[in-house]
Every structure is written in C-alpha cells, then in structure tokens.
Write a protein that holds these residues in place. Structure first.
Motif, PDB file in Angstrom:
ATOM      1  N   LYS A   1      37.337  42.743  29.277  1.00 55.21           N
ATOM      2  CA  LYS A   1      36.940  42.531  27.880  1.00 55.21           C
ATOM      3  C   LYS A   1      36.582  41.085  27.564  1.00 55.21           C
ATOM      4  O   LYS A   1      35.925  40.803  26.572  1.00 55.21           O
ATOM      5  CB  LYS A   1      38.068  42.984  26.956  1.00 55.21           C
ATOM      6  CG  LYS A   1      38.248  44.488  26.985  1.00 55.21           C
ATOM      7  CD  LYS A   1      39.262  45.006  26.007  1.00 55.21           C
ATOM      8  CE  LYS A   1      39.240  46.537  25.996  1.00 55.21           C
ATOM      9  NZ  LYS A   1      39.272  47.138  27.355  1.00 55.21           N
ATOM     10  N   ASP A   2      37.005  40.152  28.414  1.00 56.32           N
ATOM     11  CA  ASP A   2      36.865  38.726  28.086  1.00 56.32           C
ATOM     12  C   ASP A   2      35.491  38.138  28.402  1.00 56.32           C
ATOM     13  O   ASP A   2      35.386  37.064  29.005  1.00 56.32           O
ATOM     14  CB  ASP A   2      37.953  37.927  28.819  1.00 56.32           C
ATOM     15  CG  ASP A   2      39.320  38.169  28.208  1.00 56.32           C
ATOM     16  OD1 ASP A   2      39.387  38.679  27.070  1.00 56.32           O
ATOM     17  OD2 ASP A   2      40.328  37.846  28.863  1.00 56.32           O
ATOM     18  N   LEU A   3      34.468  38.846  27.948  1.00 52.33           N
ATOM     19  CA  LEU A   3      33.107  38.360  28.178  1.00 52.33           C
ATOM     20  C   LEU A   3      32.857  37.000  27.527  1.00 52.33           C
ATOM     21  O   LEU A   3      31.981  36.250  27.951  1.00 52.33           O
ATOM     22  CB  LEU A   3      32.094  39.372  27.612  1.00 52.33           C
ATOM     23  CG  LEU A   3      31.939  40.670  28.397  1.00 52.33           C
ATOM     24  CD1 LEU A   3      31.097  41.665  27.613  1.00 52.33           C
ATOM     25  CD2 LEU A   3      31.301  40.384  29.740  1.00 52.33           C
ATOM     26  N   HIS A   4      33.637  36.693  26.484  1.00 58.97           N
ATOM     27  CA  HIS A   4      33.384  35.467  25.707  1.00 58.97           C
ATOM     28  C   HIS A   4      34.003  34.217  26.321  1.00 58.97           C
ATOM     29  O   HIS A   4      33.755  33.113  25.844  1.00 58.97           O
ATOM     30  CB  HIS A   4      33.895  35.644  24.283  1.00 58.97           C
ATOM     31  CG  HIS A   4      35.370  35.924  24.203  1.00 58.97           C
ATOM     32  ND1 HIS A   4      35.958  37.025  24.781  1.00 58.97           N
ATOM     33  CD2 HIS A   4      36.376  35.222  23.629  1.00 58.97           C
ATOM     34  CE1 HIS A   4      37.255  37.011  24.553  1.00 58.97           C
ATOM     35  NE2 HIS A   4      37.543  35.922  23.855  1.00 58.97           N
ATOM     36  N   LEU A   5      34.821  34.391  27.356  1.00 57.79           N
ATOM     37  CA  LEU A   5      35.493  33.232  27.953  1.00 57.79           C
ATOM     38  C   LEU A   5      34.770  32.761  29.214  1.00 57.79           C
ATOM     39  O   LEU A   5      34.362  33.582  30.043  1.00 57.79           O
ATOM     40  CB  LEU A   5      36.942  33.581  28.304  1.00 57.79           C
ATOM     41  CG  LEU A   5      37.825  34.075  27.149  1.00 57.79           C
ATOM     42  CD1 LEU A   5      39.222  34.393  27.665  1.00 57.79           C
ATOM     43  CD2 LEU A   5      37.884  33.044  26.013  1.00 57.79           C
ATOM     44  N   TYR A   6      34.664  31.460  29.370  1.00 61.22           N
ATOM     45  CA  TYR A   6      34.075  30.919  30.602  1.00 61.22           C
ATOM     46  C   TYR A   6      34.948  31.294  31.794  1.00 61.22           C
ATOM     47  O   TYR A   6      36.168  31.426  31.664  1.00 61.22           O
ATOM     48  CB  TYR A   6      33.947  29.393  30.504  1.00 61.22           C
ATOM     49  CG  TYR A   6      32.732  28.977  29.718  1.00 61.22           C
ATOM     50  CD1 TYR A   6      31.499  28.851  30.339  1.00 61.22           C
ATOM     51  CD2 TYR A   6      32.802  28.760  28.351  1.00 61.22           C
ATOM     52  CE1 TYR A   6      30.371  28.514  29.625  1.00 61.22           C
ATOM     53  CE2 TYR A   6      31.675  28.407  27.617  1.00 61.22           C
ATOM     54  CZ  TYR A   6      30.459  28.288  28.267  1.00 61.22           C
ATOM     55  OH  TYR A   6      29.334  27.958  27.565  1.00 61.22           O
ATOM     56  N   PRO A   7      34.324  31.452  32.967  1.00 63.36           N
ATOM     57  CA  PRO A   7      35.127  31.728  34.166  1.00 63.36           C
ATOM     58  C   PRO A   7      36.011  30.525  34.510  1.00 63.36           C
ATOM     59  O   PRO A   7      35.701  29.401  34.118  1.00 63.36           O
ATOM     60  CB  PRO A   7      34.063  31.902  35.273  1.00 63.36           C
ATOM     61  CG  PRO A   7      32.752  32.080  34.583  1.00 63.36           C
ATOM     62  CD  PRO A   7      32.871  31.375  33.267  1.00 63.36           C
ATOM     63  N   ASP A   8      37.090  30.784  35.214  1.00 63.50           N
ATOM     64  CA  ASP A   8      37.894  29.697  35.783  1.00 63.50           C
ATOM     65  C   ASP A   8      37.181  29.267  37.068  1.00 63.50           C
ATOM     66  O   ASP A   8      37.147  30.028  38.042  1.00 63.50           O
ATOM     67  CB  ASP A   8      39.303  30.223  36.100  1.00 63.50           C
ATOM     68  CG  ASP A   8      40.098  29.224  36.939  1.00 63.50           C
ATOM     69  OD1 ASP A   8      39.566  28.140  37.249  1.00 63.50           O
ATOM     70  OD2 ASP A   8      41.256  29.538  37.270  1.00 63.50           O
ATOM     71  N   PRO A   9      36.604  28.073  37.064  1.00 60.83           N
ATOM     72  CA  PRO A   9      35.727  27.712  38.179  1.00 60.83           C
ATOM     73  C   PRO A   9      36.451  27.348  39.476  1.00 60.83           C
ATOM     74  O   PRO A   9      35.806  26.995  40.458  1.00 60.83           O
ATOM     75  CB  PRO A   9      34.948  26.511  37.630  1.00 60.83           C
ATOM     76  CG  PRO A   9      35.836  25.911  36.604  1.00 60.83           C
ATOM     77  CD  PRO A   9      36.703  27.008  36.057  1.00 60.83           C
ATOM     78  N   SER A  10      37.777  27.463  39.500  1.00 60.34           N
ATOM     79  CA  SER A  10      38.468  27.192  40.769  1.00 60.34           C
ATOM     80  C   SER A  10      38.367  28.404  41.704  1.00 60.34           C
ATOM     81  O   SER A  10      38.420  28.261  42.918  1.00 60.34           O
ATOM     82  CB  SER A  10      39.937  26.847  40.521  1.00 60.34           C
ATOM     83  OG  SER A  10      40.649  27.991  40.097  1.00 60.34           O
ATOM     84  N   TYR A  11      38.183  29.601  41.137  1.00 58.26           N
ATOM     85  CA  TYR A  11      38.091  30.835  41.921  1.00 58.26           C
ATOM     86  C   TYR A  11      39.183  30.897  42.983  1.00 58.26           C
ATOM     87  O   TYR A  11      38.951  31.294  44.133  1.00 58.26           O
ATOM     88  CB  TYR A  11      36.699  30.965  42.565  1.00 58.26           C
ATOM     89  CG  TYR A  11      35.570  30.912  41.557  1.00 58.26           C
ATOM     90  CD1 TYR A  11      35.437  31.892  40.569  1.00 58.26           C
ATOM     91  CD2 TYR A  11      34.633  29.879  41.567  1.00 58.26           C
ATOM     92  CE1 TYR A  11      34.404  31.842  39.627  1.00 58.26           C
ATOM     93  CE2 TYR A  11      33.603  29.823  40.630  1.00 58.26           C
ATOM     94  CZ  TYR A  11      33.491  30.807  39.680  1.00 58.26           C
ATOM     95  OH  TYR A  11      32.484  30.754  38.752  1.00 58.26           O
ATOM     96  N   GLU A  12      40.382  30.482  42.585  1.00 57.84           N
ATOM     97  CA  GLU A  12      41.473  30.305  43.536  1.00 57.84           C
ATOM     98  C   GLU A  12      41.899  31.605  44.219  1.00 57.84           C
ATOM     99  O   GLU A  12      42.045  31.649  45.439  1.00 57.84           O
ATOM    100  CB  GLU A  12      42.662  29.676  42.805  1.00 57.84           C
ATOM    101  CG  GLU A  12      43.521  28.866  43.745  1.00 57.84           C
ATOM    102  CD  GLU A  12      44.532  28.022  42.985  1.00 57.84           C
ATOM    103  OE1 GLU A  12      44.094  27.159  42.202  1.00 57.84           O
ATOM    104  OE2 GLU A  12      45.739  28.257  43.165  1.00 57.84           O
ATOM    105  N   GLU A  13      42.084  32.651  43.408  1.00 53.64           N
ATOM    106  CA  GLU A  13      42.556  33.906  44.011  1.00 53.64           C
ATOM    107  C   GLU A  13      41.514  34.470  44.982  1.00 53.64           C
ATOM    108  O   GLU A  13      41.857  34.921  46.083  1.00 53.64           O
ATOM    109  CB  GLU A  13      42.910  34.949  42.943  1.00 53.64           C
ATOM    110  CG  GLU A  13      43.658  36.127  43.571  1.00 53.64           C
ATOM    111  CD  GLU A  13      44.040  37.215  42.574  1.00 53.64           C
ATOM    112  OE1 GLU A  13      43.923  36.981  41.348  1.00 53.64           O
ATOM    113  OE2 GLU A  13      44.433  38.306  43.035  1.00 53.64           O
ATOM    114  N   LEU A  14      40.260  34.430  44.569  1.00 57.12           N
ATOM    115  CA  LEU A  14      39.218  34.948  45.459  1.00 57.12           C
ATOM    116  C   LEU A  14      39.175  34.154  46.770  1.00 57.12           C
ATOM    117  O   LEU A  14      39.096  34.736  47.858  1.00 57.12           O
ATOM    118  CB  LEU A  14      37.850  34.918  44.763  1.00 57.12           C
ATOM    119  CG  LEU A  14      36.662  35.377  45.622  1.00 57.12           C
ATOM    120  CD1 LEU A  14      36.871  36.780  46.167  1.00 57.12           C
ATOM    121  CD2 LEU A  14      35.362  35.301  44.827  1.00 57.12           C
ATOM    122  N   LYS A  15      39.257  32.834  46.662  1.00 61.60           N
ATOM    123  CA  LYS A  15      39.225  32.016  47.879  1.00 61.60           C
ATOM    124  C   LYS A  15      40.421  32.333  48.785  1.00 61.60           C
ATOM    125  O   LYS A  15      40.297  32.351  50.007  1.00 61.60           O
ATOM    126  CB  LYS A  15      39.187  30.528  47.519  1.00 61.60           C
ATOM    127  CG  LYS A  15      37.826  30.108  46.981  1.00 61.60           C
ATOM    128  CD  LYS A  15      37.588  28.615  47.078  1.00 61.60           C
ATOM    129  CE  LYS A  15      38.276  27.877  45.975  1.00 61.60           C
ATOM    130  NZ  LYS A  15      37.909  26.448  45.952  1.00 61.60           N
TER     131      LYS A  15
END
Lengths: 367, 367
Positions: A63-77
C-alpha cells in the motif's frame, strides 16, 4: 531550430548516429495485423511460466506507494549474498543489469575511451558505448561463437571496459573459463561479465579479481522482467564510486519485496529452469531437422535462416509466432533468436517453421 | 589496486570528489536509536495521504511480472496529454524526473560543458553535473530565493543547460514568469524547468520554446514516490535524441497502470493537495512564532534555525520528528526543510519545535 540542435552537444552532433532500442511487435498488434486468434511471443526471452506465485502475492498487500524506497536495499542484498555466495558489501542493486551497466558507463567512459565488444552480442552494449561517445572495438567471435584468445590483441592502454555476455545473447553459447581468465589477466581494464542467463547454463565459473564485475538479473530465470531488477558484484575499490554515480532509487520497494519473495521460493525458479532446459533440448533436436541451429546454454535458440531473416521473421509472424530477427545485431547476417516457451508454444513455432520452409522449397521463386 | 583505480577514468580521478545521495534516517532506525514509540517522518516531501485507492487496487490484479513492459507507454502518454494539455508526441516518460534529467545529461553534457544552477536547490543537480564532468556555474538566488535577471550574466557560449526548480526545493518559492522568459530568450542553452511540486503552487505559467523542457513527476502530489514515474515535454527536435539515449524500459507496466489509475482519479490528488495547502498555511503561521520561516508554494516549509541546523535536526529527531537538515545543500547554512504532514503529525512537529527552542532559551550554555 538548426542552430540550437547544432550547438547542443557532443552527442547530438556526432555520437547519436543510430536508432535507440527498437522493441518487437506486441501480441495484440500481430493479432490485429494478420487477423489471428492465437499469437505467441517468443522474442524477449521471458520466463513463460511467470513469476513465483509468492512474488505475485506480495503485490496484493502493498500500500505504501507514496513512500520513497529505502535505498540501502539491505534485506535484498542479504538474500542475494546467500543465493550467490558473494560478499554482502560488494553487492549493488540496479534497474536491471542494464541499469548497472549504465552507471558503470557514467563512471568509466568518456569520449574516445575504448570498449571492447565481442560480436554478435546484446545490442545495448553498442548503444551505451555510442551515447557515451566511447570508441567501439568490435571483435568477431570464433566458429562456435565463443570468444577466442586473440581478443587480447584488441585490448590497448585506452581500453576501459570489456563486455562479455555469458551465456551470450543472441548466440546462446557459454565461454571457456581459461579464455576469460586470460583476458582478465592481460589488462587493467574492467571486464564486465553479464550473467543474465546464467541460471540456464550447465556449468559456471567464478573469476574474482580487482578488475572483474559480474552482473545478473531477476528478469530471466526468476520471471521478473517487468520490474527490472539487476544486481552485481563489484571489486571493493569500485563501490564508493558506484554509489556516488548511481541513481538514488534504482528499484521500488515493491520490486525489492518481490525479488526477496522470489529468492525465498527458489524452487519455483529451479522448476521453471528445468522445464525450459528440457524444452530447449527438444526444440534444438526438432529445429535441427529444418535449419542450422546452434546449441544453447540460455533460454533461447539461435539459428541460421539461410535466406533473408526478415522474410522468415515476417512469415512466422503471419502464422502467429513472434521471434527476434537478428538483422540489426552487429555481426549477424541472417539469424533469428527464438525464446524457449511452453511446450504448446514451441509446438506452434515448430509447426510454423516447418510450414515456412516447406513453402520456400515449394515456391523458391517467391523468395 | 591503486594502479587500476588510477587508470580507470575521468571520474574516478577527478569528477567524483563528492558523496552520492545520502538518504535520511528511517522511522524504525529513529525509534530504535531513541527508544521512541511514535516517530513521524517529514523529510522526503511525500504525500501523507498516500496514493489513490484506485491506484493501490491495480496492484491486486497484476500478474504479468514476467513480461517486459511495452516501452511505448502510449496510454499513459495519452492521459498525461489530457492532464497537461501538452502534445502527445512531445511527451516522454522516465524513471522519475531524476531519470529524465539523467538522460538529458547523457545527451548534452560532457567534460567542461557549463551547467548553470541557481542555489540553493535540489542537490541531485550538482551530483549529475559532477558525474558528467560538467562545470557547475552556481548563481545565488535573490532575497526571497527567486532567481534574478542577473543570472543571464552567468550564461555563456559554453552553457549547455540551465536547471530551474519551480517551485524550488528546498526553499519553496516560485519563480517570476518574466525572469524565466528572459533567461530562455537570452540563450540557446536548454532551460530545464523542474515542476515536481507544481500541483501545490497557486499559479503557474507555460513557456513553450525550442530550448525549454518541462519535467514533472507522480512522486509528490499523486503520492507515487515508490515507483519513480516522471514525464516531460520536450521540444520536438530533441525527441529523436532522447529516444536514442533513454534506457529502454524506464518504468514498469505496474507503474504505468498505477499512474493511469491516478490520473483517472484526479479528485483524490486534488483533495490531498487542498488538505496539504491548508495545513501548510497553518504550519507557516504557527512556525512564524518560533523561527524565521519562508512562504511556500510546495508541500514543505523552509526555515532558518538561527543556530546549527544539525543540532536542531538532532533535537527534533530525539523527540520523534525526522526533518531534512539542509546543511549539505549548496548555498544553505543553517536551514531545515520540513514536509507538510497530516494535521496530527504537524502538531507533533510544532510541539517539538517549540520544545527545542524553549530548551535553547533556557539552556543557552548547552548549545
């Protein structure tokens, strides 16, 4: 406004002497044009089985389309590190492996820098080199499309980047570890190894040196082409420059979560790859009876059309199969690349291919 | 690997002498660090009411993650044309307005080209200029942060691009039409007008000349920051170069569909903007009692902290409000930018701001 166009830059004047990416026709366009009910697209090397159902599920609750992504992408990395065995700190995320390569060009290439490209290969390498005003150094591949040792003769002091697609698009072959190692050791230029199709290869090797980058994608085996999620392992010294030059938010949180879910459901990917590889072998065998087709380590097959590849592409399209005409791939003449689809799609393709070549034999004057 | 790093390029040697984008702290990080239960983030100019429910609904039914987007983005461009009144053929879609600007830099800027930037403004303009090895020509804004006519003195034959953010981030002011027109007419350089916050402005103007680009985004008023969807109107002559230099698939089909749904539900956006503007005026009035705050035509307010802005930022954070310290914005000294949130979030911010300044007055030795 000639004056403005003329003044505006490097590129406008002398680098952009080419067309950008030309997308293939869509299923709907082909249905309409030829009045067909069934059309299959085997042109973009997509995973015909789709993304993991668990990845699709993610979309339902976001639902959080309005929030910028967290650019660390820590979990994915972290998950990528587990999947690949690569060090967490050396992993970067990009908007597809294309996006990663774009960032590298921003860091490395300016007017006159040399980029060594074994041909034929992925056309975007040429595009990026040209819009960066780099100098393309094209090297022909060997008979089986593998890169030969003599490529090192093309590497000079001006070479900044060597682009190696393994397995190679559009030819489907893999590379010999010893040749790639020889290249890496022969130069200080960065060797970019694009492993977009690596999940479909029977064997793989890992060369980890200070001038080697390995890039991968979720677009192919993982079936996430729509979201453009790429990743790469960089040498440690390059990380700070990459971070400085990268776009701040290369992928959305949606894309990050979907990629994580796909890695958590790794068996989905593996079962897709298994089915695709099995179909690839069947397709290869059947196609061999009709045309000169090359063995493949990817999710597509590459063949010689004998006659004008654009004509064969058009004839296949009339019959309901969209394939990739390789006419515009530098180093190709009359070749087509066909993606491995579901068995029923491949059957349709085989049927159409037979029909096209039968009609050639019967109507040689028509061609 | 000094040798490699040294050889590797322009940028590594001399352009990347700066840090990339530094994201703010997340709500979870601040909760953890200060042991807080309630933390609000007013640092990224996000729409606190979220995206249109109809846009969120789109996600629930999307399954084609495995297919590449249709890069014509025809339907979205059609809807944007209706929304803006711009000609369909001159509209381009990008990965945020950032993505559009990145493509323009690829077309226009190489080593030594001048980019005129009125300061303070959006930091990414500096980043892009530096990683392109362009030469930044910084021009101070006037007393109300509006651009003054004397900017034309900074424009030379080497100027390729002039970057104007209207309304301006982080100062919130709009620009005078006559000044911008004067700039456009004074040069053949491209004037890039970044209207990311235009939906929050009381008035707007349209300058349509052969050297003017207007860029906008769905990230702010439409509440779609997560997906990075930007668009721009280019002069006709530039379109072919833009298409050649743009990344092939700047946005996903999901993003395209979500943006279309948002334009179809335009009243959602309008009602968000109305609430935000009303809160902006209330916040301005209340903040004026505590600090020197500037009038704003955007969804944020910009104020003088009097003392070290990093200290005030930290003190606000300790109390549960994350704001943007403008210390690293070139041309700012002690300023903070605070996004307009929901009324309850703004109340918390006002309460904390009062508390911080009360404690300063009471503990002047502490600061």
């Amino acid at each position: 406004m000639e004056g403005l166009e003329d003044r505006s830059s490097k590129m406008i004047r002398d680098c952009i002497q080419f067309q950008g990416y030309i997308p293939g026709k869509s299923i709907d366009e082909v249905k309409k044009k030829y009045g067909l009910k069934r059309v299959v697209k085997l042109a973009s090397n997509e995973n015909p089985y789709g993304a993991s159902p668990k990845a699709i599920e993610i979309l339902k609750n976001f639902k959080d389309l309005h929030l910028y992504p967290d650019p660390s992408y820590e979990e994915l990395k972290q998950r990528i590190s587990e999947y690949t065995g690569w060090e967490f700190e050396r992993i970067v995320i990009g908007a597809g492996s294309d996006g990663i390569l774009e960032t590298l060009f921003r860091i490395l290439i300016e007017r006159g820098d040399e980029v060594v490209i074994p041909i034929p290969t992925f056309p975007y390498y040429h595009t990026l080199t040209r819009i960066s005003c780099g100098r393309e150094v094209l090297v022909k591949r060997g008979r089986d499309f593998r890169i030969e040792s003599d490529i090192t003769n093309a590497i000079t002091e001006k070479t900044k980047l060597i682009l190696i697609c393994n397995p190679n698009n559009p030819t489907g072959n893999d590379e010999r570890e010893e040749t790639i190692r020889e290249i890496v050791e022969s130069t200080k230029a960065i060797v970019f190894i694009d492993e977009a199709y690596i999940e479909f290869a029977d064997s793989r090797f890992d060369i980890d040196e200070e001038n080697v980058i390995i890039a991968r994608t979720f677009s192919k085996a993982f079936g996430l082409a729509n979201l453009r999620i790429g990743y790469a392992r960089l040498p440690s010294w390059l990380i700070k420059y990459y971070k400085a030059a990268s776009t701040p938010f290369p992928i959305s949180t949606i894309a990050e979560k979907v990629a994580i879910a796909s890695l958590e459901d790794i068996n989905w990917m593996k079962s897709c790859v298994k089915k695709i590889k099995s179909e690839r072998e069947r397709l290869y065998k059947e196609m061999s009876k009709i045309v000169k087709v090359y063995p493949s380590q990817a999710n597509f097959l590459f063949f010689e059309t004998g006659i004008d590849s654009s004509l064969v592409t058009e004839e296949l399209m009339k019959r309901g199969v969209i394939v990739r005409d390789c006419k515009n791939f530098i180093g190709c003449k009359n070749n087509i690349r066909v993606s491995v689809g579901k068995p029923e799609d491949n059957d349709l393709f085989l049927e159409c291919l037979r029909d096209v070549y039968d009609s050639i034999d019967g109507n040689s004057g028509m061609w």
